[in-house]
Scaffold this active site. Structure first.
Site, mmCIF file in Angstrom:
data_model
loop_
_atom_site.group_PDB
_atom_site.id
_atom_site.type_symbol
_atom_site.label_atom_id
_atom_site.label_comp_id
_atom_site.label_asym_id
_atom_site.label_seq_id
_atom_site.Cartn_x
_atom_site.Cartn_y
_atom_site.Cartn_z
ATOM 1 N N LYS A 46 0.826 -1.221 0.000
ATOM 2 C CA LYS A 46 0.000 0.000 0.000
ATOM 3 C C LYS A 46 0.862 1.274 0.000
ATOM 4 O O LYS A 46 2.055 1.217 0.341
ATOM 5 C CB LYS A 46 -0.937 -0.043 1.208
ATOM 6 C CG LYS A 46 -1.912 -1.229 1.166
ATOM 7 C CD LYS A 46 -2.940 -1.165 2.293
ATOM 8 C CE LYS A 46 -3.880 -2.361 2.223
ATOM 9 N NZ LYS A 46 -4.986 -2.256 3.207
ATOM 10 N N TYR A 54 -12.432 -1.683 -4.010
ATOM 11 C CA TYR A 54 -12.952 -1.848 -2.643
ATOM 12 C C TYR A 54 -14.475 -1.715 -2.576
ATOM 13 O O TYR A 54 -15.017 -1.443 -1.500
ATOM 14 C CB TYR A 54 -12.290 -0.840 -1.703
ATOM 15 C CG TYR A 54 -10.876 -1.229 -1.304
ATOM 16 C CD1 TYR A 54 -10.645 -2.300 -0.426
ATOM 17 C CD2 TYR A 54 -9.775 -0.555 -1.800
ATOM 18 C CE1 TYR A 54 -9.360 -2.660 -0.059
ATOM 19 C CE2 TYR A 54 -8.478 -0.912 -1.438
ATOM 20 C CZ TYR A 54 -8.289 -1.967 -0.557
ATOM 21 O OH TYR A 54 -7.008 -2.327 -0.186
ATOM 22 N N PHE A 111 -15.380 3.931 6.745
ATOM 23 C CA PHE A 111 -14.014 4.297 6.354
ATOM 24 C C PHE A 111 -13.793 4.240 4.841
ATOM 25 O O PHE A 111 -12.668 4.393 4.375
ATOM 26 C CB PHE A 111 -12.991 3.407 7.076
ATOM 27 C CG PHE A 111 -13.167 1.929 6.836
ATOM 28 C CD1 PHE A 111 -12.656 1.320 5.697
ATOM 29 C CD2 PHE A 111 -13.868 1.145 7.749
ATOM 30 C CE1 PHE A 111 -12.826 -0.039 5.469
ATOM 31 C CE2 PHE A 111 -14.044 -0.221 7.536
ATOM 32 C CZ PHE A 111 -13.521 -0.809 6.384
ATOM 33 N N ARG A 159 -2.951 -14.670 4.518
ATOM 34 C CA ARG A 159 -3.593 -13.824 5.538
ATOM 35 C C ARG A 159 -3.002 -14.096 6.921
ATOM 36 O O ARG A 159 -2.818 -13.168 7.715
ATOM 37 C CB ARG A 159 -5.113 -13.981 5.507
ATOM 38 C CG ARG A 159 -5.714 -13.255 4.290
ATOM 39 C CD ARG A 159 -7.220 -13.323 4.267
ATOM 40 N NE ARG A 159 -7.862 -12.567 5.323
ATOM 41 C CZ ARG A 159 -8.226 -11.291 5.221
ATOM 42 N NH1 ARG A 159 -7.991 -10.592 4.125
ATOM 43 N NH2 ARG A 159 -8.827 -10.693 6.228
ATOM 44 N N THR A 186 -5.714 -7.099 10.612
ATOM 45 C CA THR A 186 -5.930 -5.832 9.899
ATOM 46 C C THR A 186 -5.269 -4.665 10.637
ATOM 47 O O THR A 186 -4.624 -3.818 10.020
ATOM 48 C CB THR A 186 -7.446 -5.563 9.744
ATOM 49 O OG1 THR A 186 -8.054 -6.708 9.140
ATOM 50 C CG2 THR A 186 -7.702 -4.336 8.892
ATOM 51 N N ARG A 201 2.274 -6.928 8.647
ATOM 52 C CA ARG A 201 1.556 -5.747 9.151
ATOM 53 C C ARG A 201 2.141 -5.249 10.473
ATOM 54 O O ARG A 201 2.173 -4.044 10.717
ATOM 55 C CB ARG A 201 0.065 -6.068 9.260
ATOM 56 C CG ARG A 201 -0.608 -6.057 7.882
ATOM 57 C CD ARG A 201 -2.022 -6.559 7.912
ATOM 58 N NE ARG A 201 -2.756 -6.173 6.694
ATOM 59 C CZ ARG A 201 -3.986 -6.591 6.417
ATOM 60 N NH1 ARG A 201 -4.622 -7.391 7.247
ATOM 61 N NH2 ARG A 201 -4.581 -6.198 5.301
ATOM 62 N N ASN A 223 -1.997 -0.220 6.631
ATOM 63 C CA ASN A 223 -1.490 -1.448 7.259
ATOM 64 C C ASN A 223 -0.558 -2.241 6.327
ATOM 65 O O ASN A 223 -0.513 -3.455 6.379
ATOM 66 C CB ASN A 223 -2.658 -2.291 7.769
ATOM 67 C CG ASN A 223 -3.668 -2.598 6.676
ATOM 68 O OD1 ASN A 223 -3.457 -2.261 5.522
ATOM 69 N ND2 ASN A 223 -4.762 -3.245 7.033
ATOM 70 N N HIS A 233 -2.262 -5.469 1.351
ATOM 71 C CA HIS A 233 -3.568 -6.096 1.146
ATOM 72 C C HIS A 233 -3.370 -7.607 1.049
ATOM 73 O O HIS A 233 -2.310 -8.075 0.658
ATOM 74 C CB HIS A 233 -4.167 -5.578 -0.175
ATOM 75 C CG HIS A 233 -5.405 -6.302 -0.614
ATOM 76 N ND1 HIS A 233 -6.637 -6.008 -0.084
ATOM 77 C CD2 HIS A 233 -5.595 -7.309 -1.502
ATOM 78 C CE1 HIS A 233 -7.548 -6.812 -0.653
ATOM 79 N NE2 HIS A 233 -6.939 -7.607 -1.512
ATOM 80 N N GLU A 293 -9.313 -10.078 -8.144
ATOM 81 C CA GLU A 293 -8.322 -9.036 -7.869
ATOM 82 C C GLU A 293 -7.068 -9.194 -8.744
ATOM 83 O O GLU A 293 -6.546 -8.207 -9.265
ATOM 84 C CB GLU A 293 -7.982 -9.038 -6.377
ATOM 85 C CG GLU A 293 -9.186 -8.584 -5.546
ATOM 86 C CD GLU A 293 -9.016 -8.704 -4.044
ATOM 87 O OE1 GLU A 293 -9.971 -8.372 -3.325
ATOM 88 O OE2 GLU A 293 -7.943 -9.136 -3.586
HETATM 89 P P1 ADP Z 1 -8.334 -6.810 5.553
HETATM 90 O O1 ADP Z 1 -7.451 -5.937 4.682
HETATM 91 O O2 ADP Z 1 -7.602 -7.354 6.746
HETATM 92 O O3 ADP Z 1 -9.057 -7.875 4.763
HETATM 93 P P2 ADP Z 1 -10.866 -5.365 5.600
HETATM 94 O O4 ADP Z 1 -11.213 -6.117 4.353
HETATM 95 O O5 ADP Z 1 -11.846 -5.410 6.738
HETATM 96 O O6 ADP Z 1 -9.452 -5.856 6.184
HETATM 97 O O7 ADP Z 1 -10.627 -3.845 5.250
HETATM 98 C C1 ADP Z 1 -9.982 -3.469 4.053
HETATM 99 C C2 ADP Z 1 -8.997 -2.370 4.357
HETATM 100 O O8 ADP Z 1 -9.707 -1.221 4.812
HETATM 101 C C3 ADP Z 1 -8.015 -2.678 5.498
HETATM 102 O O9 ADP Z 1 -6.891 -3.428 5.073
HETATM 103 C C4 ADP Z 1 -7.630 -1.274 5.946
HETATM 104 O O10 ADP Z 1 -6.678 -0.690 5.060
HETATM 105 C C5 ADP Z 1 -8.943 -0.524 5.799
HETATM 106 N N1 ADP Z 1 -9.711 -0.490 7.044
HETATM 107 C C6 ADP Z 1 -10.371 -1.532 7.616
HETATM 108 N N2 ADP Z 1 -10.980 -1.151 8.755
HETATM 109 C C7 ADP Z 1 -10.699 0.173 8.912
HETATM 110 C C8 ADP Z 1 -11.033 1.160 9.889
HETATM 111 N N3 ADP Z 1 -11.783 0.857 10.943
HETATM 112 N N4 ADP Z 1 -10.554 2.411 9.713
HETATM 113 C C9 ADP Z 1 -9.795 2.733 8.643
HETATM 114 N N5 ADP Z 1 -9.440 1.866 7.677
HETATM 115 C C10 ADP Z 1 -9.878 0.599 7.813
HETATM 116 MG MG MG Z 2 -10.465 -7.670 3.206
#
Ligand code: ADP
Ligand code: MG
Length: 139
Positions: A11, A51, A59, A87, A93, A104, A114, A117, A128
């Site tokens: 990212k 997304y 968010f 993962r 996350t 991460r 973080n 992805h 994707e």
């Molecule tokens: P992951 O990437 O672990 O699969 P999610 O799919 O829930 O997590 O979320 C996608 C991305 O959105 C996260 O990797 C992070 O960059 C962002 N994100 C998730 N939750 C939050 C939050 N509460 N506030 C800000 N950004 C968030």
């Molecule tokens: Mg996700």
């Protein structure tokens, strides 16, 4: 048991901090074979498409603005049971909650920024990787 490929990307914040190569090394050391890689940049509209599944989340605006704020490194990796294995490898996350030694934990800045992805299912991994790569660019 899932498929053997997943999609990941470094990212923008991790790219800005100069972590790209260190993260790619870590991925390789973790036993994931990099079979496609491309440095590119998402427009806001492209980040919104990528997304789209999160478009109701509070968010969403922050996430899509961030993900289109600078270059990313798009990567396809191969390993047995890739989606779940990757993962586990990158950690939770929220970098503060990610286990020691995970990408991460090592390279993440905060919940949104973080570092990387990781696709959440075989189906999404295919969607994707196809979004970023043609078949001829995956080795
Ligand atoms: P992951 O990437 O672990 O699969 P999610 O799919 O829930 O997590 O979320 C996608 C991305 O959105 C996260 O990797 C992070 O960059 C962002 N994100 C998730 N939750 C939050 C939050 N509460 N506030 C800000 N950004 C968030
Ligand atoms: Mg996700």
């Amino acid at each position: 048991m899932g498929g053997n490929r997943t999609y990941t990307m470094v990212k923008p914040t991790a790219m800005r901090k100069g972590y790209m190569a260190a993260i790619m090394n870590k991925i390789t050391e973790g036993g994931f074979k990099i079979i496609a890689a491309k440095m590119t940049k998402l427009s806001l509209a492209e980040a919104e498409t990528f997304y789209a599944i999160h478009n109701e989340r509070p968010f969403f605006g922050e996430l899509t603005e961030f993900m289109s704020s600078g270059p990313i490194m798009a990567i396809v990796v191969e390993k047995e049971n890739a989606v779940e294995a990757y993962r586990d490898f990158i950690g939770a996350t929220n970098p503060e909650e990610a286990k020691d030694g995970t990408i991460r934990k090592l390279f993440g800045t905060n919940m949104g920024e973080n570092a990387v992805h990781g696709s959440d299912s075989d189906e999404n991994a295919k969607i994707e990787m196809n979004y970023f790569f043609n078949d001829r660019d995956i080795f």
